[in-house]
Design a protein around this motif. Structure first.
Motif, mmCIF file in Angstrom:
data_model
loop_
_atom_site.group_PDB
_atom_site.id
_atom_site.type_symbol
_atom_site.label_atom_id
_atom_site.label_comp_id
_atom_site.label_asym_id
_atom_site.label_seq_id
_atom_site.Cartn_x
_atom_site.Cartn_y
_atom_site.Cartn_z
ATOM 1 N N ARG A 1 12.647 -29.557 22.488
ATOM 2 C CA ARG A 1 13.943 -29.238 23.086
ATOM 3 C C ARG A 1 14.683 -30.519 23.438
ATOM 4 N N GLY A 2 15.984 -30.513 23.279
ATOM 5 C CA GLY A 2 16.815 -31.638 23.693
ATOM 6 C C GLY A 2 16.972 -31.666 25.206
ATOM 7 N N VAL A 3 17.318 -32.799 25.740
ATOM 8 C CA VAL A 3 17.439 -32.954 27.186
ATOM 9 C C VAL A 3 18.919 -33.244 27.506
ATOM 10 N N ARG A 4 19.302 -34.508 27.514
ATOM 11 C CA ARG A 4 20.722 -34.818 27.718
ATOM 12 C C ARG A 4 21.316 -35.406 26.447
ATOM 13 N N PHE A 5 22.424 -34.819 26.041
ATOM 14 C CA PHE A 5 23.222 -35.279 24.903
ATOM 15 C C PHE A 5 24.501 -35.894 25.451
ATOM 16 N N GLY A 6 24.921 -37.029 24.899
ATOM 17 C CA GLY A 6 26.213 -37.567 25.302
ATOM 18 C C GLY A 6 26.345 -39.035 25.004
ATOM 19 N N ASN A 7 27.579 -39.495 24.868
ATOM 20 C CA ASN A 7 27.861 -40.925 24.707
ATOM 21 C C ASN A 7 27.146 -41.541 23.520
ATOM 22 N N HIS B 1 24.206 -40.583 22.101
ATOM 23 C CA HIS B 1 22.742 -40.536 22.078
ATOM 24 C C HIS B 1 22.239 -39.250 22.711
ATOM 25 N N ASP C 1 18.113 -37.445 24.022
ATOM 26 C CA ASP C 1 16.652 -37.491 23.965
ATOM 27 C C ASP C 1 16.110 -36.085 23.743
ATOM 28 N N ASP D 1 12.215 -33.810 23.660
ATOM 29 C CA ASP D 1 10.795 -33.790 24.007
ATOM 30 C C ASP D 1 10.090 -32.750 23.148
ATOM 31 N N LEU E 1 14.439 -40.962 21.517
ATOM 32 C CA LEU E 1 15.858 -41.188 21.745
ATOM 33 C C LEU E 1 16.524 -41.254 20.371
#
Lengths: 269, 269
Positions: free
Chosen positions: B230-236, B238, B240, B242, B262
């Motif tokens: 699953r993705g965590v934070r998307f933005g700017n 890039h 990450d 897990d 990442l």
């Protein structure tokens, strides 16, 4: 008057990408310095490099041997600078011996679509949570105001290794990338919480992904962060734990960093 | 007849810790080789080193530049061998240029207390889930039987970037540390799932923690693994993501590895 964190992460610039650093008694751990202050010093040094591109995006540090009290050298090398990111390798050398190795990715923050899938953990307002110190022999913890919502060190054994706490520097200090790197390693080993007791344990490898933009750091200032961590698989002498650093508890909370580490441990006697 | 994975991860031993490897067309990605096969080759090479201690515990690879089709050299260095673990740094060099860097921790599995906090994702038996291929231009995916429970590439845009699938090598092959290293990078970029479309994306830094003991690998044999990410934070620019590699879906399922990365991305046009 400078902040104790700034004293601890201070570096002087040597030749050929080498930076000179010194351990600081205020950030001592049980054996050697707190790993977070080492990470913070590395981030701080790379930011001073004349050829640095942008801000930290990823940092991996491998703690091969304890750093002894005293001076140490950080050897840095820029492997490649791409249009939007830059790869570094680093080495911490003390008395001719490499005690830590690592890598870092720096880069530019470009405007793109964004989304954060997890939500911050539930937590009462910081004012309603009592501060809880670590034992005095863990010097570094005295530099943080820690208010455990769940999973404090004194809470006894638990089947769930989650700790969630409000945290900020003492004295108050505006958040920046070095302090964020340090805070990402501030979760005590999750095996302590499972057993309700200390046991021999130490981080072997630490990886932090920095999501915070410079504007998000500025917006945070010195407000308390809401941070949470949980162990994953424990066994055969090792375990991993994952952590998240949030700007706060509200619907508008920002995930400033995620962090993962592999930890060595021995069973309690 | 050798398995295609064994062909792809084959190395010859050079001097002074250098291993020679060659990209394999069967594991090509859109640009350069599939990152997982590079990770598998590194693990395989370190296992061949005469001074290796135990089994892989942690691997971090930083993909600084694409590897071009053809030969590449893996430079390995043992930084420190402790009683129960061993620290390595590695560098992938092609035509005189460093294209990837990384570090590995190997170590002994010692009997200790153990516990796994997460549970495997819910999934119907593998026989009840249809195989779903990737587009033909992603060569490496043809070496895996993938049966998506949720989050397949053809499922369209989703607010949740979770993929859960049954997976094993094609042809069947008994699980070992190199193949586990490869599978840990087999999750396609989570931004594709959020948008329901391909977009420019590539792994910048990958960290895998190997929890599997040799006995657990033997017990797995060539059975399907249940894997989830699953993705965590998307933005700017890039994000990450897990991942977890499970031996199966039952109450007795074993968490064989956890993985984090990442990723660089650009918005879809």
């Amino acid at each position: 008057m400078s902040h104790v964190l700034d004293e601890a992460i201070a570096v002087t610039v040597g030749e050929a990408g080498v930076f000179h650093a010194t351990t600081h008694a205020a950030y001592a751990n049980m054996v050697g310095p707190f790993g977070g202050i080492t990470a913070a010093t590395v981030v701080h040094a790379l930011q001073q490099h004349p050829d640095v591109l942008g801000e930290p995006l990823a940092l991996t540090l491998n703690y091969a041997a304890p750093i002894a009290d005293g001076d140490w050298d950080l050897h840095t090398e820029i492997i490649r600078t791409n249009r939007t990111n830059q790869h570094w390798v680093i080495r911490i050398v003390q008395n001719g011996t490499t005690v830590s190795t690592g890598s870092a990715v720096f880069g530019l923050h470009r405007p793109t679509w964004g989304s954060t899938e997890p939500r911050p953990p539930a937590a009462p307002p910081v004012e309603e949570v009592a501060a809880q110190g670590f034992p005095d022999f863990i010097a570094w913890a005295n530099n943080y105001d820690m208010r455990f919502v769940v999973g404090g060190l004194n809470d006894g054994a638990s089947d769930d290794s989650t700790s969630t706490l409000w945290l900020r520097d003492v004295p108050e200090r505006s958040l920046d990338y070095p302090s964020l790197a340090s805070i990402a390693d501030s979760f005590y080993p999750r095996a302590f919480l499972r057993h309700g007791t200390f046991m021999p344990a130490g981080t072997i490898s630490l990886t932090t992904y920095f999501h915070a933009t410079p504007a998000e750091l500025t917006a945070q200032g010195s407000d308390h962060l809401l941070i949470t961590a949980r162990g994953v698989r424990f066994g055969n002498g090792h375990f991993d734990q994952d952590g998240q650093i949030w700007s706060g508890a509200g619907d508008d909370a920002v995930l400033l960093a995620t962090t993962h580490q592999l930890v060595y441990f021995k069973d309690p006697q």
